[in-house]
Design a protein around this motif. Structure first.
Motif, PDB file in Angstrom:
ATOM      1  N   THR A   1      15.342 -24.198  -9.665  1.00  0.00           N
ATOM      2  CA  THR A   1      15.922 -23.075 -10.399  1.00  0.00           C
ATOM      3  C   THR A   1      17.439 -23.072 -10.197  1.00  0.00           C
ATOM      4  N   LEU A   2      18.128 -22.222 -10.962  1.00  0.00           N
ATOM      5  CA  LEU A   2      19.576 -22.097 -10.794  1.00  0.00           C
ATOM      6  C   LEU A   2      19.897 -20.669 -10.352  1.00  0.00           C
ATOM      7  N   LEU A   3      20.888 -20.550  -9.499  1.00  0.00           N
ATOM      8  CA  LEU A   3      21.293 -19.246  -8.980  1.00  0.00           C
ATOM      9  C   LEU A   3      22.772 -19.035  -9.256  1.00  0.00           C
ATOM     10  N   PRO A   4      23.186 -17.786  -9.429  1.00  0.00           N
ATOM     11  CA  PRO A   4      24.622 -17.500  -9.463  1.00  0.00           C
ATOM     12  C   PRO A   4      25.174 -17.667  -8.043  1.00  0.00           C
ATOM     13  N   TYR A   5      26.398 -18.177  -7.948  1.00  0.00           N
ATOM     14  CA  TYR A   5      26.969 -18.538  -6.657  1.00  0.00           C
ATOM     15  C   TYR A   5      26.880 -17.422  -5.627  1.00  0.00           C
ATOM     16  N   LEU A   6      27.224 -16.182  -6.032  1.00  0.00           N
ATOM     17  CA  LEU A   6      27.245 -15.095  -5.040  1.00  0.00           C
ATOM     18  C   LEU A   6      25.880 -14.863  -4.406  1.00  0.00           C
ATOM     19  N   HIS A   7      24.795 -15.200  -5.164  1.00  0.00           N
ATOM     20  CA  HIS A   7      23.450 -15.043  -4.618  1.00  0.00           C
ATOM     21  C   HIS A   7      23.189 -16.022  -3.489  1.00  0.00           C
ATOM     22  N   THR A   8      23.862 -17.145  -3.513  1.00  0.00           N
ATOM     23  CA  THR A   8      23.601 -18.164  -2.489  1.00  0.00           C
ATOM     24  C   THR A   8      24.214 -17.768  -1.154  1.00  0.00           C
ATOM     25  N   LEU A   9      25.137 -16.809  -1.172  1.00  0.00           N
ATOM     26  CA  LEU A   9      25.823 -16.435   0.062  1.00  0.00           C
ATOM     27  C   LEU A   9      24.898 -15.720   1.022  1.00  0.00           C
ATOM     28  N   ASP A  10      23.891 -14.977   0.487  1.00  0.00           N
ATOM     29  CA  ASP A  10      22.995 -14.294   1.421  1.00  0.00           C
ATOM     30  C   ASP A  10      21.590 -14.898   1.455  1.00  0.00           C
ATOM     31  N   ILE A  11      21.522 -16.173   1.158  1.00  0.00           N
ATOM     32  CA  ILE A  11      20.245 -16.874   1.346  1.00  0.00           C
ATOM     33  C   ILE A  11      20.128 -17.251   2.818  1.00  0.00           C
TER      34      ILE A  11
END
Lengths: 312, 312
Positions: free
Chosen positions: A240-250
């Motif tokens: 899947t693809l995520l918006p960058y800011l979402h990856t910061l709190d993974i």
DNA sequence: TAAAACCATTGTTATTATCTATAGTAATGA
DNA sequence: TCATTACTATAGATAATAACAATGGTTTTA
């Protein structure tokens, strides 16, 4: 004809009900009845068809209410001018944010904003782009944060930041071994998408350069939240693809699944948007400044390619 | 804040004087004083600087008055909407006409117009293009008839007709022997021009394709009326150009002095112009229809070349 | 068929826009 | 310097009116 009468007419047109409209205007129902009658008498036309339930506008009524909206908007700008003169930033400010931006951006700037501008009473709503456009046009929202460009002639856009797409590739996926990935690597068939109505979904589809009717709707797994997308992906349902800011709190242990695109990275343009009448521009300016100040520290990509959020 | 207060503020801003403004508003001077005070109190700003004579606007005052103009204009459109609905064509209609159009066009359509639309109270003024633009913008004129295109972003134009230039060549002139003449035949040096401020003058200068600073101002004979131009020409002071409609009422014995241009004949575009807010459009439509209906019988040129009325 | 929902009407009150009369304040001229 | 003029502001009275509470008359709903 008074501005007050026009405001009453707008409230009735909105609620299709004298009693409810009266409440919203903080007056009693007979007040509305008499004032609207006075307005109708003066203009010598019937604005509301009280015969129908709920109340309907007559043909002239519709035009008059539309124009009343203009007049009331223009009238409110007088206060705007005064506020601007005094450097006063305050009052109610209703803003809409799309679901894929809300959870990541809001926590980043909200505290700062209300600290810096304590007199602004923020009313924040999570809405789809479509809902946002309707509500900015009818005056229920002062501004919104959404993916752009939207190509809507009544709405102005002011970019806040460019948010790259990041790929989430589960273990044992065909792309697992690659360190960075290319747009050309993407296949719409094993891509998990958000539900219909999310413009981030449209962005991903546009990125994959697949015609919409080529998508096998039955086979696609769709979800309403990005969190769920990640879980589905971990279950081996696809990437899947995520918006960058979402990856910061993974969570850290999942970080190895993230793959950035090689530059120019595909990205969405995130803007603060508002009606072309430019009401409450001081607050919009203030919010723009706070957000872009904060985001400067969080996103630093030199070269991006903007993907449209609109369906082809 | 009421629309009435805003109208009072507009009147004061215009007349720079409470007493005069009060007269125009058909109320007493204390009424204006108190209402403006109320407005200033409510907004908590000073709009008028009463210390200066004549009264001046403060900085915010200027912005507020500008916005008040918008609001009042938008408010007046409500009546417009109602009139349109009822098919009512009436009320005061203030129109400006430039001097080189006034004497020929007005007699042609005025009778017809007031016969067809007896409820319209026409107020007609002869004004230069420059004065017209100012007054349409500040709301003192509803429309005007002038040579176009004017390239003014606040003003819309609707062409009425194309009026060819016709040459008036005195006896024993170098062009006397030609039956039709060419633009190339024209020499600015022996051309009699209207005074500065007439756009027909600019049209002629543009037609002669001469740079303005090449004109020897001392040598040029200039006049305020086209009648005088003809007389000067008969005295051997040079040739001149006339708008086509002016040639229709030239005495028969002078007719042999007229020379038409070979097609495409240079012509001026004559339009009805109005503010972009499109107030009183029904009346503008009505006037457009009457005039273009009448002119169809009077001007029938197939091929014209439009000459700009603006200085280069 | 009763209850509920809803808009219009009536009579009253509080507010307010406007009026007349007058005071206050500059600038102008003798 | 003192009228005079040309203004705007203020005070008090009055007429207009926006809003209210109470109620009546519909139509819709249960």
């Amino acid at each position: 004809m008074t501005i007050t009468q026009l405001k009453y007419a707008l409230a009735i047109a909105e609620h299709k009900n004298f009693t409810k409209a009266a409440e919203k205007c903080f007056v009693t129902q007979p007040t509305l009845s008499t004032q609207i009658q006075k307005l109708e008498d003066e203009l010598d036309v019937v604005i509301f068809d009280r015969g129908k339930k709920p109340i309907e506008l007559t043909d002239v009524g519709r035009k008059i209410v539309f124009q009343a909206r203009n007049i009331v908007n223009e009238a409110e700008r007088i206060q705007d001018i005064v506020d601007q003169q005094k450097g006063f930033i305050g009052g109610e400010f209703r803003i809409g944010i799309i679901p894929t931006i809300m959870p990541t951006l809001l926590p980043m700037f909200l505290k700062n904003f209300i600290k810096k501008y304590p007199k602004v009473k923020l009313k924040i709503e999570e809405l789809t782009t479509e809902e946002i456009l309707t509500r900015i046009n009818d005056g229920h929202l002062d501004a919104a944060i959404a993916a752009t460009p939207l190509e809507n002639e009544n709405i102005k856009e002011r970019p806040l930041y460019y948010e790259p797409f990041v790929a989430y590739v589960p273990n044992n996926h065909r792309l697992s071994d690659k360190k960075t990935i290319e747009v050309a690597d993407l296949e719409i068939e094993d891509m998990l998408l958000l539900e219909d109505g999310h413009c981030f979904r449209e962005g991903v589809i546009n990125l994959c350069k697949t015609f919409k009717d080529q998508i096998d709707e039955n086979f696609q797994l769709e979800s309403g939240s990005i969190e769920t997308l990640i879980k589905l992906s971990n279950e081996g349902m696809g990437m899947t693809l995520l918006p960058y800011l979402h990856t910061l709190d993974i969570k850290e242990k999942l970080n190895p699944n993230l793959r950035h695109f090689s530059e120019p990275s595909p990205a969405r343009e995130v803007s603060i948007i508002y009606h072309k009448s430019e009401l409450k521009m001081q607050i919009i300016d203030a919010m723009h400044n706070v957000i872009s100040g904060i985001i400067r520290g969080a996103i630093a990509f030199s070269d991006v390619e903007i993907i449209s959020p609109l369906p082809k």
